[in-house]
Design a protein around this motif. Sequence first.
Motif, PDB file in Angstrom:
ATOM      1  N   LYS A  48       0.576  -0.981  -0.103  1.00 49.56           N
ATOM      2  CA  LYS A  48       0.442  -0.416  -0.275  1.00 49.56           C
ATOM      3  C   LYS A  48       0.800   1.089   0.116  1.00 49.56           C
ATOM      4  N   MET A  49       1.562   1.340   0.831  1.00 49.78           N
ATOM      5  CA  MET A  49       3.053   2.051   0.964  1.00 49.78           C
ATOM      6  C   MET A  49       4.536   1.540   0.626  1.00 49.78           C
ATOM      7  N   ARG A  50       5.149   2.182   0.077  1.00 50.62           N
ATOM      8  CA  ARG A  50       6.486   2.258  -0.477  1.00 50.62           C
ATOM      9  C   ARG A  50       7.159   3.278  -0.335  1.00 50.62           C
ATOM     10  N   ILE A  71       4.648  -0.579   3.707  1.00 47.05           N
ATOM     11  CA  ILE A  71       3.481  -1.239   3.993  1.00 47.05           C
ATOM     12  C   ILE A  71       2.405  -2.006   3.493  1.00 47.05           C
ATOM     13  N   GLY A  72       2.221  -3.518   4.157  1.00 43.00           N
ATOM     14  CA  GLY A  72       0.883  -3.592   3.147  1.00 43.00           C
ATOM     15  C   GLY A  72      -0.705  -4.222   3.379  1.00 43.00           C
ATOM     16  N   GLU A 212      -7.512   5.402   2.847  1.00 41.30           N
ATOM     17  CA  GLU A 212      -6.317   3.568   2.580  1.00 41.30           C
ATOM     18  C   GLU A 212      -6.251   3.515   4.122  1.00 41.30           C
ATOM     19  N   VAL A 213      -5.258   4.976   4.678  1.00 36.31           N
ATOM     20  CA  VAL A 213      -4.221   3.881   5.618  1.00 36.31           C
ATOM     21  C   VAL A 213      -4.523   4.896   6.499  1.00 36.31           C
ATOM     22  N   VAL A 214      -4.639   4.505   7.729  1.00 37.49           N
ATOM     23  CA  VAL A 214      -4.836   4.682   9.243  1.00 37.49           C
ATOM     24  C   VAL A 214      -3.423   5.091  10.055  1.00 37.49           C
ATOM     25  N   THR A 243      -5.209  -0.006   5.907  1.00 41.73           N
ATOM     26  CA  THR A 243      -4.267  -0.455   6.110  1.00 41.73           C
ATOM     27  C   THR A 243      -3.777   0.855   7.934  1.00 41.73           C
ATOM     28  N   ILE A 244      -2.709  -0.128   9.025  1.00 41.67           N
ATOM     29  CA  ILE A 244      -2.745   0.798   9.982  1.00 41.67           C
ATOM     30  C   ILE A 244      -1.485   0.819   9.998  1.00 41.67           C
TER      31      ILE A 244
END
Length: 296
Positions: A48-50, A71-72, A212-214, A243-244
């Motif tokens: 999700k995050m690179r 972060i997957g 999308e991400v917290v 995604t956390i």
Amino acid sequence: MDTAEKLDKNASGRNHAEEPLIDLEEQPMQETRYPEHTVGAPFVDDPKMRLRDVDVFYGDNQAIHKVSLDIGKNEVVALIGPSGCGKSTFLRSLNRMNDTIDICRVTGELFLEDQDLYDPKMDVVELRARVGMVFQKPNPFPKSIYDNVAYGPRLHGLANKKYELDEIVETSLRRAGLWEEVKDRLHAPGTGLSGGQQQRLCIARTIAVSPEVVLMDEPCSALDPIATAKIEELIDELTESYTIAIVTHSMQQAARVSNRTAYFHLGRLIEVNDTETVFTKPEHELTEAYITGRFG
Ligand SMILES: Nc1ncnc2c1ncn2[C@@H]1O[C@H](COP(=O)(O)OP(=O)(O)OP(=O)(O)O)[C@@H](O)[C@H]1O
């Protein structure tokens, strides 16, 4: 016995008189003890995050050194490490919260899927809706419970009709596990709730804009054990949709809530792996020293 229970047992079974705490400031680790690259498994398929080669500076002081991590999707990543190792600084670079600090500079590649977070064309307000943040101290707005949750959806034009906004507010409060406690006083001030309820209100406010991400920066440190347990349960439920990334000082909490754990030390990312492995078979001596309580 699960990983969190084993950690409790280790901590209580240690003889602190025989193994004095190491003061890192006074006894810096030898340079050679840092791994050249992060050990373990910092990268995942389809992240999700690179994040690659991330450096963060406060003026001339470098707080984060060449951190690379994925972060997957729908995973909970716990960021742990001794005080001052850069966990919050790194977390805050993931939604450009560090932009609010004049002397702070972030370099490297930071991507949310295929979007460059630091692209000058990036709309930061939009980014912070996609990558929401929950802070250490609950910080509800001085508004009603309803308006706290409705604030983001109004700002981002997510509801055209009153009933649509009502629906978003109810769904967000339900997902944050707070609806039953507040449904009869939605127009009472958010600041009138207990600390734990305020933190769940802040989580409802964050998820109301469908991030999308917290990012969570020690979300339980101001809460009692019962309120903490509620937030931990909530994190478990939220991971189905989000995604956390969570910064925590509590290794037990990291063990309870996360799938992967990243261990930071003096601004470097030393080791990342699935949480069970980090806490039971850490590869690097610095990680082992921290999780066995030899410093912290
Ligand atoms: N606003 C700031 N201005 C200057 N230096 C800062 C600022 N915020 C953090 N730092 C420095 O950056 C380094 C990392 O701090 P950071 O707060 O990210 O660590 P941390 O691991 O989250 O610590 P803690 O667990 O105590 O919250 C520290 O040396 C700190 O002094």
